[in-house]
Design a protein around this motif. Structure first.
Motif, mmCIF file in Angstrom:
data_model
loop_
_atom_site.group_PDB
_atom_site.id
_atom_site.type_symbol
_atom_site.label_atom_id
_atom_site.label_comp_id
_atom_site.label_asym_id
_atom_site.label_seq_id
_atom_site.Cartn_x
_atom_site.Cartn_y
_atom_site.Cartn_z
ATOM 1 N N SER A 126 14.624 -0.587 -18.404
ATOM 2 C CA SER A 126 13.602 0.540 -17.878
ATOM 3 C C SER A 126 14.486 1.696 -17.999
ATOM 4 O O SER A 126 13.613 2.886 -18.836
ATOM 5 C CB SER A 126 13.295 0.371 -16.235
ATOM 6 O OG SER A 126 12.330 -0.568 -16.113
ATOM 7 N N LYS B 72 3.502 -3.922 -17.177
ATOM 8 C CA LYS B 72 4.462 -3.747 -15.486
ATOM 9 C C LYS B 72 5.892 -2.721 -15.903
ATOM 10 O O LYS B 72 6.236 -2.356 -15.361
ATOM 11 C CB LYS B 72 4.911 -5.005 -15.252
ATOM 12 C CG LYS B 72 5.170 -5.798 -15.710
ATOM 13 C CD LYS B 72 5.898 -6.965 -15.148
ATOM 14 C CE LYS B 72 7.121 -8.055 -16.069
ATOM 15 N NZ LYS B 72 7.812 -7.703 -16.026
ATOM 16 N N ASP B 73 6.302 -3.205 -17.583
ATOM 17 C CA ASP B 73 7.095 -2.955 -17.825
ATOM 18 C C ASP B 73 7.046 -1.008 -18.164
ATOM 19 O O ASP B 73 7.167 -0.441 -17.598
ATOM 20 C CB ASP B 73 8.151 -3.384 -18.811
ATOM 21 C CG ASP B 73 8.475 -4.785 -18.059
ATOM 22 O OD1 ASP B 73 8.799 -5.321 -16.770
ATOM 23 O OD2 ASP B 73 8.484 -5.874 -19.198
ATOM 24 N N THR C 238 4.209 0.551 -19.385
ATOM 25 C CA THR C 238 2.927 0.608 -18.830
ATOM 26 C C THR C 238 3.660 0.878 -17.548
ATOM 27 O O THR C 238 3.468 2.141 -16.919
ATOM 28 C CB THR C 238 2.273 0.263 -18.168
ATOM 29 O OG1 THR C 238 1.415 -0.816 -19.069
ATOM 30 C CG2 THR C 238 1.037 0.010 -17.157
ATOM 31 N N GLY C 239 4.753 0.580 -16.531
ATOM 32 C CA GLY C 239 5.003 0.716 -15.117
ATOM 33 C C GLY C 239 5.664 2.131 -15.237
ATOM 34 O O GLY C 239 5.511 3.325 -13.950
ATOM 35 N N ALA D 136 4.111 5.613 -12.951
ATOM 36 C CA ALA D 136 5.421 6.051 -12.186
ATOM 37 C C ALA D 136 5.293 7.836 -12.009
ATOM 38 O O ALA D 136 5.116 8.133 -11.551
ATOM 39 C CB ALA D 136 6.372 5.114 -12.135
ATOM 40 N N ASP E 238 2.495 0.647 -5.515
ATOM 41 C CA ASP E 238 1.682 0.760 -7.160
ATOM 42 C C ASP E 238 2.320 -0.258 -7.978
ATOM 43 O O ASP E 238 1.972 -1.133 -8.674
ATOM 44 C CB ASP E 238 1.472 2.503 -7.925
ATOM 45 C CG ASP E 238 0.413 1.561 -8.393
ATOM 46 O OD1 ASP E 238 -0.548 1.774 -8.565
ATOM 47 O OD2 ASP E 238 1.142 2.140 -9.944
ATOM 48 N N TYR E 239 3.570 0.051 -7.989
ATOM 49 C CA TYR E 239 4.433 -0.912 -9.095
ATOM 50 C C TYR E 239 4.306 -1.792 -8.996
ATOM 51 O O TYR E 239 4.121 -3.231 -9.982
ATOM 52 C CB TYR E 239 5.901 -0.025 -9.543
ATOM 53 C CG TYR E 239 6.813 -1.087 -10.328
ATOM 54 C CD1 TYR E 239 6.519 -1.079 -11.574
ATOM 55 C CD2 TYR E 239 8.021 -2.280 -10.216
ATOM 56 C CE1 TYR E 239 7.401 -1.482 -12.506
ATOM 57 C CE2 TYR E 239 8.485 -3.067 -10.743
ATOM 58 C CZ TYR E 239 8.789 -2.363 -12.172
ATOM 59 O OH TYR E 239 8.685 -3.415 -13.207
ATOM 60 N N SER F 272 1.694 -5.301 -9.788
ATOM 61 C CA SER F 272 1.648 -6.002 -11.186
ATOM 62 C C SER F 272 3.280 -7.202 -10.151
ATOM 63 O O SER F 272 2.870 -7.643 -12.125
ATOM 64 C CB SER F 272 2.584 -5.159 -12.072
ATOM 65 O OG SER F 272 1.529 -4.085 -12.619
ATOM 66 N N ALA G 205 7.402 -7.380 -10.977
ATOM 67 C CA ALA G 205 7.439 -6.084 -10.765
ATOM 68 C C ALA G 205 8.043 -6.069 -8.877
ATOM 69 O O ALA G 205 7.376 -6.340 -8.653
ATOM 70 C CB ALA G 205 6.242 -5.253 -11.192
ATOM 71 N N MET H 59 11.638 -0.305 -9.177
ATOM 72 C CA MET H 59 11.140 0.494 -10.298
ATOM 73 C C MET H 59 11.876 1.836 -8.519
ATOM 74 O O MET H 59 12.295 2.625 -9.084
ATOM 75 C CB MET H 59 10.167 1.020 -8.564
ATOM 76 C CG MET H 59 9.001 2.204 -9.409
ATOM 77 S SD MET H 59 9.043 3.125 -11.211
ATOM 78 C CE MET H 59 8.139 2.166 -11.884
#
Length: 196
Positions: A58, A94-95, A97-98, A102, A118-119, A122, A154, A159
């Motif tokens: 990330s 999740k990745d 898109t996360g 975010a 929210d993260y 997923s 996730a 995050m």
């Protein structure tokens, strides 16, 4: 309906990101093996990917895919401001898109806790989706594999680490958003559209 493709997991930027994060001795070895034994270089690369895990990946996306991140955010915002419904996703949602979700939430004023909550919605998938890196890894019949335990799910700490990385590296969320070209004008447009 419009479809936009924003590649964020091409091998080039990910490989560059890994190279910038590793010690000089490992960089020299990666270059050496790249010249003389591509399989050995790939083995080292996968090892470094596994060491960095989902948070490391990330951070690489944030640092080395800024034009793509900014473009994705602008596409979403330009549609939302026109009242056009938007859906966006990567392979598992999740990745990549996360990260984009975010950043959009943070740009709209969501708290860190709201973004993390929210993260983690997923979480639960035992699959991994690492684009070109994964495809290249799967084409090879032998050698190390991406560690599913490192890249699946996730988790909140991923995050939390993403948000901490942005603040430490760029000074603030807005500082990062400015660097990807999603400046105050774009953020204001997004907040206005979201409040309607």
């Amino acid at each position: 309906m419009a479809l936009y493709t924003v590649p964020m997991l091409e091998r080039g930027p990910i490989f560059e990101g890994v190279m910038r994060r590793i010690p000089w001795g490992d960089k020299a070895a990666m270059v050496f093996w790249g010249l003389f034994d591509g399989d050995r270089q790939q083995e080292m690369f996968i090892g470094k990917m596994n060491e960095g895990g989902l948070l490391g990946l990330s951070e690489i996306i944030l640092d080395h895919c800024k034009p793509e991140v900014g473009y994705a955010m602008k596409v979403v915002t330009s549609h939302v401001t026109k009242g056009v419904p938007v859906a966006f996703q990567c392979r598992l949602g999740k990745d990549r898109t996360g990260i984009v979700a975010a950043l959009l939430l943070l740009a709209m004023g969501a708290s860190d806790d709201q973004v993390v909550s929210d993260y983690v919605r997923s979480h639960g998938s035992d699959q991994i989706a690492l684009g070109a890196v994964q495809r290249e890894n799967e084409r090879r019949k032998t050698g190390p594999r991406l560690d599913r335990n490192v890249f699946q799910g996730a988790k909140a700490e991923t995050m939390e680490g993403v948000i901490a990385h942005i603040r430490k590296t760029y000074g603030s969320i807005d500082g990062y958003l400015d660097q990807v070209g999603f400046d105050e004008g774009w953020r204001r447009d997004l907040r206005t559209a979201a409040s309607l």
